[in-house]
Design a protein around this motif. Structure first.
Motif, short mmCIF file in Angstrom:
data_model
loop_
_atom_site.label_atom_id
_atom_site.label_comp_id
_atom_site.label_asym_id
_atom_site.label_seq_id
_atom_site.Cartn_x
_atom_site.Cartn_y
_atom_site.Cartn_z
N LEU A 118 0.83 -1.02 -0.13
CA LEU A 118 0.12 0.09 0.18
C LEU A 118 0.79 1.38 0.10
O LEU A 118 0.42 2.12 -0.77
CB LEU A 118 -0.94 -0.16 1.33
N ASP A 172 -2.07 11.79 0.54
CA ASP A 172 -2.73 10.84 -0.31
C ASP A 172 -2.56 9.51 0.38
O ASP A 172 -3.62 8.74 0.53
CB ASP A 172 -2.45 10.66 -1.67
N LEU A 173 -1.20 9.12 0.71
CA LEU A 173 -1.14 7.78 1.37
C LEU A 173 -1.84 7.68 2.86
O LEU A 173 -2.44 6.64 3.25
CB LEU A 173 0.41 7.68 1.26
N PHE A 175 -4.34 9.30 3.72
CA PHE A 175 -5.74 9.23 3.48
C PHE A 175 -6.39 7.76 2.97
O PHE A 175 -7.14 7.20 3.68
CB PHE A 175 -6.44 10.15 2.74
N ASP A 176 -5.58 7.23 2.09
CA ASP A 176 -5.86 5.98 1.51
C ASP A 176 -5.70 4.73 2.60
O ASP A 176 -6.35 3.82 2.72
CB ASP A 176 -4.99 5.66 0.41
N SER A 177 -4.59 4.93 3.40
CA SER A 177 -4.44 3.92 4.60
C SER A 177 -5.37 3.78 5.51
O SER A 177 -5.90 2.72 5.81
CB SER A 177 -2.95 4.25 5.26
N ASP A 179 -8.51 4.98 5.20
CA ASP A 179 -9.62 4.19 4.40
C ASP A 179 -9.53 3.06 4.41
O ASP A 179 -10.40 2.20 4.68
CB ASP A 179 -9.94 4.99 3.21
N ALA A 180 -8.30 2.34 4.05
CA ALA A 180 -8.07 1.17 3.68
C ALA A 180 -8.48 0.18 4.89
O ALA A 180 -9.03 -1.04 4.76
CB ALA A 180 -7.00 0.73 2.95
N ARG A 197 -8.91 19.22 1.91
CA ARG A 197 -8.66 17.77 1.57
C ARG A 197 -9.35 16.85 2.91
O ARG A 197 -9.40 15.69 2.57
CB ARG A 197 -7.20 17.52 1.76
#
Length: 213
Positions: A118, A172-173, A175-177, A179-180, A197
């Motif tokens: 990820l 971005d990482l 937020f993605d982390s 969320d995942a 953001r």
């Protein structure tokens, strides 16, 4: 479900009267100028600083109340600092393994391989921190914070020392982390350009803060 935070903090150069409730899921910015107490509040939430009469509830878990104080190592949270704070003598892989070893294997929610993929750090695993760029060190720090599977991720100016391109990538990482993995992110920032953001913004001016040096 929500995170409830109530603290009265006198930091000498500033004072805070915090009464805050945010949803358990999503990304929240703790916004204000340098020196207004954002990091102090984050450390109180982590249990690294203890203040009398504080109340902290995360969902149905009470981490602090009049008769209860859960120590930092027993709080299901991860912490990403402005400086990555990696162990210089250990490889990236060993830094990650150190971060997760306190969690019994059967209780781990995030596989090392999954987090590494990820964050895109597989090519870095055998390197020492001195051979990493600032953005690479922060990616490793995020990975290390995620591996124990925390429900709450705290980030203290995690993009503060990065150039604009890496700042966007790391945000971005983050937020993605979260969320995942179904986590909550509380992120300290003084950068107003980042605020759109976030799902929500907590302005420290509402806490009657008196800025110090």
């Amino acid at each position: 479900m929500s995170i409830e935070v109530r603290f009265c903090i006198d930091g000498g150069g500033f004072s805070l009267d915090v009464d805050l409730r945010v949803p358990v899921r999503g990304v929240t910015a703790l916004f204000g100028p340098s020196g207004c107490g954002k990091t102090t509040l984050l450390r109180a939430i982590a249990g690294l600083e203890r203040y009398r009469d504080g109340v902290l509830k995360v969902g149905d878990m009470i981490w602090q109340s009049a008769g209860r104080f859960v120590p930092p190592h027993r709080r299901a949270l991860g912490y990403v600092f402005q400086e990555a704070s990696l162990f210089a003598h250990l490889s990236v892989r060993r830094n990650l393994e150190y971060g997760v070893k306190r969690v019994p294997r059967e209780q781990r929610k995030v596989a090392l391989e999954q987090a590494v993929e990820l964050l895109g750090i597989a090519p870095l695993l055998d390197r020492k921190p001195a051979r990493l760029s600032g953005g690479e060190r922060q990616r490793v720090a995020i990975c290390r914070a995620l591996l124990p599977g925390p429900g709450l991720l705290l980030a203290d100016e995690a993009t503060g020392n990065l150039d604009p391109d890496n700042k966007t990538l790391i945000l971005d990482l983050l937020f993605d982390s979260v969320d995942a993995h179904g986590a909550t992110l509380l992120a300290v920032t003084h950068d107003h350009e980042l605020l759109p953001r976030f799902d929500r913004v907590v302005d420290f001016a509402t806490f009657r803060a008196r800025a110090g040096a």
